[in-house]
Motif scaffolding. Structure first.
Motif, mmCIF file in Angstrom:
data_model
loop_
_atom_site.group_PDB
_atom_site.id
_atom_site.type_symbol
_atom_site.label_atom_id
_atom_site.label_comp_id
_atom_site.label_asym_id
_atom_site.label_seq_id
_atom_site.Cartn_x
_atom_site.Cartn_y
_atom_site.Cartn_z
ATOM 1 N N SER A 85 18.870 42.278 -3.608
ATOM 2 C CA SER A 85 17.403 42.248 -3.980
ATOM 3 C C SER A 85 16.821 40.963 -4.166
ATOM 4 N N PHE A 86 15.640 40.653 -3.628
ATOM 5 C CA PHE A 86 14.966 39.122 -3.707
ATOM 6 C C PHE A 86 13.845 39.420 -3.215
ATOM 7 N N ALA A 87 12.943 38.182 -3.820
ATOM 8 C CA ALA A 87 11.751 37.953 -3.307
ATOM 9 C C ALA A 87 11.547 36.619 -2.511
ATOM 10 N N ILE A 88 10.513 36.693 -1.502
ATOM 11 C CA ILE A 88 10.036 35.387 -1.146
ATOM 12 C C ILE A 88 8.687 35.259 -1.417
ATOM 13 N N SER A 89 8.033 34.089 -1.836
ATOM 14 C CA SER A 89 6.851 33.712 -2.299
ATOM 15 C C SER A 89 6.189 32.422 -1.374
ATOM 16 N N GLY A 90 5.002 32.688 -0.768
ATOM 17 C CA GLY A 90 4.505 31.536 0.179
ATOM 18 C C GLY A 90 3.506 32.283 1.012
ATOM 19 N N THR A 91 3.614 31.571 2.055
ATOM 20 C CA THR A 91 2.841 32.125 3.437
ATOM 21 C C THR A 91 3.597 32.839 4.349
#
Ligand code: GUN
Ligand code: FE
Length: 457
Positions: A9-15
């Motif tokens: 599990s992970f998340a990516i933040s940005g465009t």
């Protein structure tokens, strides 16, 4: 960040930039995408609710990748037509038209894949190369050799790419050293499909791959159609790539109404069928392709490099036919889908020069969609990959347009649309920092764990 956590599990933040059915280019700025076990679980604006969402999915701050500067994330590229064994000929042997090119260069090269060690080394080279160029899913032709095509499946799975892979069938019009008889061709295809199923690859699907009607008789193609339909598996072949090929095929099948009618009679046209090229199809053929929900793989680099012709993609899209992009290595000299996007635009602009001002050529947004969601649809995988939607696999590229020593200069006045456009026209593998397939960064895998059997080619 630990590898196990990243995988689970992970998340990516940005465009994030992707295509949808209704819009070829959607820019989601300041968003966060959550990934659990390789699948997208949320797509959320970074507003005051984001902390609650992260908590709900048990993703802690240490597992958030925050994009830097002008970095953005796009869906992985889909190559709908590539010949893995032809890679050593990439960038050479372009002095003959398609039929002579097959006999002079391609058949002798593919025949060498009877040797499993040779095949293994070659396949590591080509799969590594296309992954570095951002292809997360590819539909591969192998050779007529079952074991070496199974080796191609092993290599793709080890590297972590997603693949549709076919053992090629051909029982006529090729030299004796590279030809099967009908019985063996059918037996080996059944063995190939059974073996791929038995190996329980997580990323590979088998594909029925009659090379083209010029290399297969109707009896063989009918049996292949039967295998494809009874197993509900993919089909790939070539069609209407050059005028000489169309003439030659029509001579072999005088009873059939058209080139497409040959594949139709063989029962090879399903929603899982990819037809490469399709430059010289009739309006009736295009109607049947639409009815059967087959896809067309547009391979513009190949079509220009070996002087086959120009597919009118706009006309196909207007007819509601699914179109994706293919490199067609090594008729096409480039392993990159970014190149396919550019050459698709060049081809379309050339057609526009002939058709006049009312013709609407493909633009950068159109080809971006062809390279991602369009390709997914052609492969009948649009429920699974192609863009960012909750429930789909996280197959994605982390792009840095400003990488040191890279090919792109960004200026203050450039908008996000300008930057993605510059990436499409000027970008290359230096700009692709991560290649995620089902949430795994498979570029990192190269560096970390994979020792490829490259020496001695
Ligand atoms: N038609 C039949 N085989 C091939 C091939 O390998 N490449 C291309 N471009 N066309 C084909
Ligand atoms: Fe091809």
């Amino acid at each position: 960040m630990s590898e196990t956590l990243l995988e689970s599990s992970f998340a990516i933040s940005g465009t994030f930039i992707h295509s949808t059915i209704t819009s070829p280019l959607v820019i989601l700025s300041d968003h966060c995408i959550g990934v659990i076990s390789g699948k997208i679980v949320f797509i959320q604006k970074n507003d005051n609710k984001i902390n609650d969402v992260l908590e709900k999915y048990n993703i802690d701050v240490g597992n958030i990748i925050c994009l830097k500067g002008l970095q953005f994330v796009i869906p992985g590229f889909v190559d709908t037509h590539i010949h893995a064994p032809q890679y050593s000929n990439c960038g050479k042997c372009l002095d003959e038209d398609m039929l002579s090119w097959l006999h002079k260069y391609t058949f002798p090269t593919e025949a060498k894949f009877a040797d499993l060690d040779f095949a293994t080394k070659q396949y590591w080279k080509v799969v590594s190369r296309v992954v570095k160029n951002g292809t997360t899913t590819a539909s591969y032709f192998g050779t007529i050799h079952t074991n070496s095509t199974l080796k191609l499946c092993d290599v793709i799975q080890s590297i972590g790419q997603r693949g549709i892979v076919g053992k090629v069938n051909m029982n006529r019009n090729s030299p004796d050293y590279y030809k099967e008889n009908t019985t063996i061709s059918v037996q080996e295809t059944k063995r190939y499909v059974q073996e791929v199923v038995m190996r329980k690859y997580t990323l590979i699907r088998p594909c029925i791959t009659p090379r083209y009607a010029g290399n297969c008789c109707m009896g063989l193609m009918k049996q292949l159609g039967q295998i494809a339909r009874s197993n509900e598996i993919h089909v790939q072949t070539h069609i209407a790539e050059t005028t000489e090929e169309c003439d030659m095929v029509r001579k072999h099948f005088p009873e059939n109404e058209s080139y497409l009618d040959i594949y139709n009679e063989a029962g090879l046209l399903t929603r899982k069928t990819v037809l490469a090229h399709g430059i010289y199809l009739t309006p009736e053929d295009r109607k049947l392709i639409r009815e059967r929900n087959c896809g067309i793989s547009h391979c513009p680099n190949s079509n220009i490099s070996i002087r086959s012709g120009m597919l009118d993609v706009r006309a196909c899209l207007d007819d509601n036919i699914s179109v994706g992009l293919g490199t067609d290595i090594s008729g096409g000299y480039s392993p990159s889908i970014l190149d396919a996007m550019r050459t698709a635009i060049f081809t379309s602009n050339t057609i526009a020069l002939h058709k006049g001002p009312n013709y609407k050529p493909l633009d950068y947004q159109d080809v971006f969609r062809l390279a991602t969601l369009g390709g997914a649809k052609v492969l009948d995988m649009e429920d699974h990959i192609g863009n960012f939607e909750v429930g789909k696999a996280f197959d994605a590229l982390l792009v840095d347009p400003c990488v040191d020593g890279g090919p792109i200069d960004v200026f203050r006045e450039d908008t996000m649309e300008d930057i993605i456009q510059k990436f499409i026209f000027l970008g290359d593998d230096r700009n692709i920092l991560s290649v995620f397939v089902a949430g795994n960064d498979i570029l990192e895998n190269f560096v970390r764990q994979i020792s490829s059997p490259n020496d001695g080619i």
